[in-house]
Design an enzyme around this catalytic site. Structure first.
Site, PDB file in Angstrom:
ATOM      1  N   ARG A  60       0.795  -1.307   0.182  1.00 48.00           N
ATOM      2  CA  ARG A  60       0.056  -0.037   0.005  1.00 48.00           C
ATOM      3  C   ARG A  60       0.844   1.362  -0.153  1.00 48.00           C
ATOM      4  NH1 ARG A  60      -5.609  -1.130   1.139  1.00 48.00           N
ATOM      5  NH2 ARG A  60      -5.696   0.927   2.302  1.00 48.00           N
ATOM      6  N   ASP A  94      -3.442  11.284   9.302  1.00 45.33           N
ATOM      7  CA  ASP A  94      -4.744  11.148   8.557  1.00 45.33           C
ATOM      8  C   ASP A  94      -5.831  12.304   8.703  1.00 45.33           C
ATOM      9  OD1 ASP A  94      -7.729   9.953   7.970  1.00 45.33           O
ATOM     10  OD2 ASP A  94      -6.712   8.228   8.204  1.00 45.33           O
ATOM     11  N   TYR A  98      -9.581   4.849  16.467  1.00 46.93           N
ATOM     12  CA  TYR A  98      -8.667   5.187  15.355  1.00 46.93           C
ATOM     13  C   TYR A  98      -8.471   6.782  15.258  1.00 46.93           C
ATOM     14  CZ  TYR A  98      -6.821   5.543  10.567  1.00 46.93           C
ATOM     15  OH  TYR A  98      -6.077   6.252   9.392  1.00 46.93           O
ATOM     16  N   LYS A 146      -4.936   8.799  15.803  1.00 48.10           N
ATOM     17  CA  LYS A 146      -4.333   9.711  14.687  1.00 48.10           C
ATOM     18  C   LYS A 146      -4.405  11.287  15.170  1.00 48.10           C
ATOM     19  CE  LYS A 146      -3.091   6.843  11.487  1.00 48.10           C
ATOM     20  NZ  LYS A 146      -1.519   6.581  10.995  1.00 48.10           N
TER      21      LYS A 146
END
Length: 247
Positions: A20, A146, A159, A163
């Site tokens: 990725r 992110d 999450y 981040k």
């Protein structure tokens, strides 16, 4: 004139670099002349294939290291293993990430530890362990953040919080590690969707001013830019087609 290989004689460690965004970043940094150390956990076949691909153009220029970033004692060993490759470390790319939903009514402590462990704890302590080597080389740290560090992702509160910690780490370490070490981040938007989530792309595109998804190359180019931008530190660049400015 621009240097076609600005990272020649530099060594970069990429966590989660076998696939990725990590793999594409490895390709760009390698093309810029760096010796690339690819860390992976379970993706041995992908890591070996990427190593073979890159070394076709420059034999002996890619090293592999394997380990679990949730294994705290491993973090110092990872830096030691990286230093064995060339005896130096110039760039640490904290790319590895865990991503999965954690609805508030269902979230577990194990999920919390996994998401914060890979997205916040491991990058911080890797930076700590790598700081000595990076000071010697006047190197840099790049975190993969992110856009959801600022705009929480529905059903992904843990999450998003992890981040957000990662984003504050960029700014905090930029102050703590200056002037020898630069610290920056890249915040991807709609680049790659999780496997098995066919609806994510359909739902995301209408919210993007550029009305299209990005490509892994867009992230890798930004990583390369930050690796060579000698007067930028403490910054997080959103590569999101304008999503972060959309209402």
């Amino acid at each position: 004139m621009l240097d076609p290989q600005p990272l020649q004689n530099k060594t970069v460690l990429i966590t989660g670099g076998a696939a990725r965004l990590g793999a594409m970043s490895a390709r760009f940094l390698h093309a810029a002349g760096a010796h690339v150390i690819i860390h992976y956990r379970n993706s041995a076949e992908k890591a070996q294939a990427l190593q073979a691909e890159l070394q076709r153009s420059r034999p002996g220029s890619v090293s592999l290291v394997q380990g679990d970033l949730l294994d705290f004692p491993y973090l110092s060993r990872l830096v030691d293993d990286a230093l064995e490759a060339t005896g130096q470390l110039d760039i640490l790319l904290n790319n590895a990430s865990n991503f999965f939903p954690t609805p508030v009514d269902e979230v577990t402590e194990q999920q919390w530890d996994s998401l914060f462990g890979v997205n916040a704890k491991a990058p911080f302590f890797l930076a700590k362990e790598a700081a000595s080597a990076l000071r010697k080389s006047s190197g840099c740290i790049i975190n993969m953040v992110d856009i959801h560090a600022e705009r929480p992702h529905k059903n992904h509160p843990v999450y998003s919080m992890a981040k957000a910690a990662n984003a504050m780490m960029v700014k905090s370490l930029a102050r703590e590690l200056a002037p020898q070490i630069r610290v920056n981040g890249v915040a991807p938007g709609a680049i790659l969707w999780p496997e098995g989530n066919a609806n994510a792309k359909h739902q995301s595109l209408p919210r993007i001013p550029l009305e299209r998804a990005g490509r892994p190359e867009n992230i890798a180019r930004t990583v390369l830019f930050l690796a060579t931008a000698e007067y930028i530190t403490g910054q997080i660049i959103a590569v999101d087609g304008g999503r972060s400015v959309q209402q």
